[in-house]
Design a protein around this motif. Sequence first.
Motif, PDB file in Angstrom:
ATOM      1  N   ASN A  42       0.847  -1.189   0.000  1.00  0.00           N
ATOM      2  CA  ASN A  42       0.000   0.000   0.000  1.00  0.00           C
ATOM      3  C   ASN A  42       0.886   1.245   0.000  1.00  0.00           C
ATOM      4  OD1 ASN A  42       0.529   0.947   2.652  1.00  0.00           O
ATOM      5  ND2 ASN A  42      -1.105  -0.290   3.534  1.00  0.00           N
ATOM      6  N   LEU A  43       0.284   2.398  -0.228  1.00  0.00           N
ATOM      7  CA  LEU A  43       1.066   3.640  -0.399  1.00  0.00           C
ATOM      8  C   LEU A  43       1.918   3.970   0.812  1.00  0.00           C
ATOM      9  CD1 LEU A  43      -1.429   6.074  -2.140  1.00  0.00           C
ATOM     10  CD2 LEU A  43       0.888   5.559  -2.908  1.00  0.00           C
ATOM     11  N   TRP A  44       1.308   3.805   2.002  1.00  0.00           N
ATOM     12  CA  TRP A  44       2.004   4.282   3.210  1.00  0.00           C
ATOM     13  C   TRP A  44       3.173   3.377   3.560  1.00  0.00           C
ATOM     14  CZ3 TRP A  44      -0.484   7.922   1.595  1.00  0.00           C
ATOM     15  CH2 TRP A  44      -1.868   7.923   1.441  1.00  0.00           C
ATOM     16  N   SER A  45       3.022   2.084   3.285  1.00  0.00           N
ATOM     17  CA  SER A  45       4.141   1.169   3.544  1.00  0.00           C
ATOM     18  C   SER A  45       5.316   1.517   2.643  1.00  0.00           C
ATOM     19  CB  SER A  45       3.747  -0.280   3.279  1.00  0.00           C
ATOM     20  OG  SER A  45       2.650  -0.638   4.053  1.00  0.00           O
ATOM     21  N   ALA A  46       5.022   1.823   1.385  1.00  0.00           N
ATOM     22  CA  ALA A  46       6.111   2.141   0.447  1.00  0.00           C
ATOM     23  C   ALA A  46       6.812   3.425   0.878  1.00  0.00           C
ATOM     24  CB  ALA A  46       5.556   2.271  -0.973  1.00  0.00           C
ATOM     25  N   GLU A  47       6.025   4.450   1.212  1.00  0.00           N
ATOM     26  CA  GLU A  47       6.647   5.714   1.626  1.00  0.00           C
ATOM     27  C   GLU A  47       7.492   5.524   2.882  1.00  0.00           C
ATOM     28  OE1 GLU A  47       3.464   9.078  -0.004  1.00  0.00           O
ATOM     29  OE2 GLU A  47       3.213   8.291   2.015  1.00  0.00           O
ATOM     30  N   LEU A  48       6.932   4.796   3.847  1.00  0.00           N
ATOM     31  CA  LEU A  48       7.662   4.638   5.113  1.00  0.00           C
ATOM     32  C   LEU A  48       8.866   3.712   4.953  1.00  0.00           C
ATOM     33  CD1 LEU A  48       7.965   5.355   8.041  1.00  0.00           C
ATOM     34  CD2 LEU A  48       6.329   3.571   8.646  1.00  0.00           C
ATOM     35  N   SER A  49       8.755   2.710   4.089  1.00  0.00           N
ATOM     36  CA  SER A  49       9.872   1.771   3.915  1.00  0.00           C
ATOM     37  C   SER A  49      11.136   2.494   3.461  1.00  0.00           C
ATOM     38  CB  SER A  49       9.546   0.708   2.866  1.00  0.00           C
ATOM     39  OG  SER A  49       8.458  -0.047   3.292  1.00  0.00           O
ATOM     40  N   LYS A  50      10.972   3.528   2.644  1.00  0.00           N
ATOM     41  CA  LYS A  50      12.160   4.269   2.172  1.00  0.00           C
ATOM     42  C   LYS A  50      12.846   4.969   3.347  1.00  0.00           C
ATOM     43  CE  LYS A  50      15.220   6.353  -0.126  1.00  0.00           C
ATOM     44  NZ  LYS A  50      16.395   5.666  -0.637  1.00  0.00           N
ATOM     45  N   LEU A  51      12.063   5.654   4.169  1.00  0.00           N
ATOM     46  CA  LEU A  51      12.655   6.341   5.327  1.00  0.00           C
ATOM     47  C   LEU A  51      13.263   5.314   6.272  1.00  0.00           C
ATOM     48  CD1 LEU A  51       9.934   9.045   6.150  1.00  0.00           C
ATOM     49  CD2 LEU A  51      12.049   9.338   4.874  1.00  0.00           C
ATOM     50  N   ALA A  52      12.551   4.189   6.456  1.00  0.00           N
ATOM     51  CA  ALA A  52      13.038   3.157   7.373  1.00  0.00           C
ATOM     52  C   ALA A  52      14.349   2.557   6.863  1.00  0.00           C
ATOM     53  CB  ALA A  52      11.980   2.065   7.534  1.00  0.00           C
ATOM     54  N   ALA A  53      14.427   2.305   5.542  1.00  0.00           N
ATOM     55  CA  ALA A  53      15.642   1.692   4.982  1.00  0.00           C
ATOM     56  C   ALA A  53      16.851   2.596   5.222  1.00  0.00           C
ATOM     57  CB  ALA A  53      15.449   1.426   3.487  1.00  0.00           C
ATOM     58  N   ASN A  54      16.692   3.886   4.946  1.00  0.00           N
ATOM     59  CA  ASN A  54      17.818   4.800   5.163  1.00  0.00           C
ATOM     60  C   ASN A  54      18.159   4.916   6.644  1.00  0.00           C
ATOM     61  OD1 ASN A  54      18.381   5.259   2.540  1.00  0.00           O
ATOM     62  ND2 ASN A  54      17.660   7.372   2.459  1.00  0.00           N
ATOM     63  N   ALA A  55      17.148   4.898   7.495  1.00  0.00           N
ATOM     64  CA  ALA A  55      17.414   4.989   8.933  1.00  0.00           C
ATOM     65  C   ALA A  55      18.173   3.750   9.413  1.00  0.00           C
ATOM     66  CB  ALA A  55      16.094   5.138   9.694  1.00  0.00           C
ATOM     67  N   PHE A  56      17.782   2.573   8.948  1.00  0.00           N
ATOM     68  CA  PHE A  56      18.474   1.338   9.352  1.00  0.00           C
ATOM     69  C   PHE A  56      19.931   1.362   8.877  1.00  0.00           C
ATOM     70  CE2 PHE A  56      15.420  -2.246  10.570  1.00  0.00           C
ATOM     71  CZ  PHE A  56      14.420  -1.391  11.009  1.00  0.00           C
ATOM     72  N   LEU A  57      20.134   1.806   7.630  1.00  0.00           N
ATOM     73  CA  LEU A  57      21.500   1.826   7.087  1.00  0.00           C
ATOM     74  C   LEU A  57      22.376   2.790   7.890  1.00  0.00           C
ATOM     75  CD1 LEU A  57      20.694   1.802   3.264  1.00  0.00           C
ATOM     76  CD2 LEU A  57      21.865  -0.006   4.531  1.00  0.00           C
ATOM     77  N   ALA A  58      21.855   3.984   8.126  1.00  0.00           N
ATOM     78  CA  ALA A  58      22.633   4.983   8.869  1.00  0.00           C
ATOM     79  C   ALA A  58      22.879   4.514  10.297  1.00  0.00           C
ATOM     80  CB  ALA A  58      21.886   6.316   8.861  1.00  0.00           C
ATOM     81  N   GLN A  59      21.902   3.819  10.850  1.00  0.00           N
ATOM     82  CA  GLN A  59      22.044   3.336  12.222  1.00  0.00           C
ATOM     83  C   GLN A  59      23.193   2.331  12.334  1.00  0.00           C
ATOM     84  OE1 GLN A  59      20.496  -0.021  13.342  1.00  0.00           O
ATOM     85  NE2 GLN A  59      19.322   0.583  15.154  1.00  0.00           N
ATOM     86  N   ARG A  60      23.392   1.523  11.309  1.00  0.00           N
ATOM     87  CA  ARG A  60      24.527   0.576  11.327  1.00  0.00           C
ATOM     88  C   ARG A  60      25.837   1.335  11.412  1.00  0.00           C
ATOM     89  NH1 ARG A  60      23.768  -4.864   9.467  1.00  0.00           N
ATOM     90  NH2 ARG A  60      25.859  -5.112   8.639  1.00  0.00           N
ATOM     91  N   ILE A  61      25.931   2.432  10.627  1.00  0.00           N
ATOM     92  CA  ILE A  61      27.193   3.185  10.619  1.00  0.00           C
ATOM     93  C   ILE A  61      27.399   3.863  11.979  1.00  0.00           C
ATOM     94  CG2 ILE A  61      28.530   4.973   9.446  1.00  0.00           C
ATOM     95  CD1 ILE A  61      26.704   4.439   6.983  1.00  0.00           C
ATOM     96  N   SER A  62      26.339   4.453  12.519  1.00  0.00           N
ATOM     97  CA  SER A  62      26.506   5.083  13.833  1.00  0.00           C
ATOM     98  C   SER A  62      26.842   4.031  14.891  1.00  0.00           C
ATOM     99  CB  SER A  62      25.252   5.863  14.228  1.00  0.00           C
ATOM    100  OG  SER A  62      25.270   7.123  13.587  1.00  0.00           O
ATOM    101  N   SER A  63      26.304   2.823  14.746  1.00  0.00           N
ATOM    102  CA  SER A  63      26.621   1.771  15.726  1.00  0.00           C
ATOM    103  C   SER A  63      28.106   1.431  15.668  1.00  0.00           C
ATOM    104  CB  SER A  63      25.802   0.509  15.439  1.00  0.00           C
ATOM    105  OG  SER A  63      24.435   0.786  15.583  1.00  0.00           O
ATOM    106  N   VAL A  64      28.614   1.246  14.458  1.00  0.00           N
ATOM    107  CA  VAL A  64      30.031   0.866  14.356  1.00  0.00           C
ATOM    108  C   VAL A  64      30.924   2.062  14.724  1.00  0.00           C
ATOM    109  CG1 VAL A  64      30.478   1.292  11.890  1.00  0.00           C
ATOM    110  CG2 VAL A  64      31.641  -0.566  13.037  1.00  0.00           C
ATOM    111  N   ASN A  65      30.478   3.267  14.413  1.00  0.00           N
ATOM    112  CA  ASN A  65      31.266   4.445  14.790  1.00  0.00           C
ATOM    113  C   ASN A  65      31.289   4.639  16.307  1.00  0.00           C
ATOM    114  OD1 ASN A  65      32.141   5.027  12.249  1.00  0.00           O
ATOM    115  ND2 ASN A  65      30.593   6.588  11.828  1.00  0.00           N
ATOM    116  N   ALA A  66      30.166   4.342  16.963  1.00  0.00           N
ATOM    117  CA  ALA A  66      30.147   4.416  18.432  1.00  0.00           C
ATOM    118  C   ALA A  66      31.150   3.401  18.981  1.00  0.00           C
ATOM    119  CB  ALA A  66      28.744   4.134  18.943  1.00  0.00           C
TER     120      ALA A  66
END
Length: 480
Positions: free
Chosen positions: A208-232
């Motif tokens: 559905n529309l909202w899942s697609a829109e949110l999945s993009k934000l979620a994907a980038n947040a998960f990716l960035a979170q991995r980098i911040s985790s390893v940087n921490a």
Amino acid sequence: MVKICCIGAGYVGGPTMAVIAFKCPAIEVVVVDISVARIAAWNSDQLPIYEPGLEDIVTQCRGKNLFFSTEVEKHVSEADIIFVSVNTPTKTRGLGAGKAADLTYWESAARMIADVSKNDKIVVEKSTVPVKTAEAIEKILTHNSNGIKYQILSNPEFLAEGTAIQDLFNPDRVLIGGRETPGGQKAIQALKEVYAHWVPEDRIICTNLWSAELSKLAANAFLAQRISSVNAMSALCEATGADVTQVSHAVGKDTRVGSKFLNASVGFGGSCFQKDILSLVYICECNGLKEVANYWKQVIQVNDYQKNRFVNRVVSSMFNTVSGKKIAILGFAFKKDTGDTRETPAIDVCKGLLGDNANLSIYDPQVTEDQIRKDLSMRKFDWDNPIHLQPMSPTVMKQLNVVWDAYAATKDAHGLCLLTEWDEFKTLDFKKIYDSMQKPAFVFDGRNIIDEQKLREIGFIVYSIGKPLDGWFKDMPAVA
Ligand SMILES: NC(=O)C1=CN([C@@H]2O[C@H](COP(=O)(O)OP(=O)(O)OC[C@H]3O[C@@H](n4cnc5c(N)ncnc54)[C@H](O)[C@@H]3O)[C@@H](O)[C@H]2O)C=CC1
Ligand SMILES: O=C(O)[C@H]1O[C@H](OP(=O)(O)OP(=O)(O)OC[C@H]2O[C@@H](n3ccc(=O)[nH]c3=O)[C@H](O)[C@@H]2O)[C@H](O)[C@@H](O)[C@@H]1O
């Protein structure tokens, strides 16, 4: 013949449409933009963006079924499917400033579509937008519709710069969200048929529309979170004698975690990670989800901490001041194989060093002097607006020298900061560099690309993110 028009000829619109044209010879693709200079560049031998493999595809299709034009209204009115791939920067003023996505460019594109359309259209959100944007777009279109029917689809883009063509040729998935009505499903099917020219069916996900829109934000947040985790972890490694590359290798071997995207660095950059997480944070706040918002905010805070920590390492190691000292900056782009500098960590590092009165000598194989000067004088978030709306004349900065060679950058320098992982930096003649530098000569590797042992043997004092510290750095403050 199906006609596609894409509004926005940027890092996403250009490569994405070039690949659609390449893979679907029977579809006519026109990419339009309000920036005359950008369109002229797309029609020239000097494309406006550097992306491996892009030039080859553009030259094969341009003039056949791929066109670049400033006649925005004409091509929008003729198209069956309209992709909208315009800027969605962080708002700099008003409600939600510093966090919310600025939908000014999107809204003006939607109003223009409504004004010029004469037949039914499928309008595809390609830009990354806040969840529920499709509803707002739908309202703009239907309130100005003159009886024309619009179907809005969300088809977020997951390409990464530097590997855009590879990512588009062989995507992990293509995501299409639409209304759960017969009309919505028909539109999903029409877009699916475009991608099905080269993407296996099981990789085309329909939601559905909202899942697609949110999945993009979620994907980038998960990716960035991995980098911040390893940087921490990298900060803790420096405090304890552990080696972050060994830690991330060991952690990444767990198939549940996976080995990709665990490289410690001076911080993540790029136009999207920060912007999209800020947008996510704002959406959470608007929905009363304070704890969720704070959780994601921390990913950005750790990223800022990492950049500050790096600057502090440089300054504190050089007797607590870099005033009047020449510091070479190798690499300015936010990652290798791109000339893009939006939100590059190099901006914050350079600003930090300039703040301590250093003289910087910068070299990047793909970034122009004009761009570097602009970036270092631009206000926060200005970089993500269309180019013609960005400041025109870069500030003259006496402390700044941009050169076209790593050896020129490092000559007579006190320290050298590696800020982008360009391959050519791995094969530099570091003995030659050492001989030409002031002593003690320092190397600060923000990307963990050099062999620190070899450099120590040459005589350098070396700092590599998250690696066991050189004796020189012990007991020196490194926290922001
Ligand atoms: N850069 C990337 O790697 C990725 C970006 N995205 C998203 O895609 C969207 C676009 O990003 P980029 O391509 O990087 O931006 P960009 O700045 O390179 O390109 C956007 C283009 O849209 C044009 N534009 C703005 N308003 C317009 C209008 N009303 N009519 C015609 N043209 C207009 C601008 O002149 C500009 O050339 C953003 O929402 C971004 O978050 C998504 C995935 C990857
Ligand atoms: O929405 C977007 O704009 C895109 O954002 C990222 O792509 P991009 O920013 O082009 O590049 P990445 O390879 O993700 O790198 C982002 C930053 O993280 C840094 N990084 C990456 C990986 C890593 O292990 N460590 C690390 O510090 C990179 O050096 C760079 O500064 C995502 O990878 C794409 O999937 C997404 O489509």
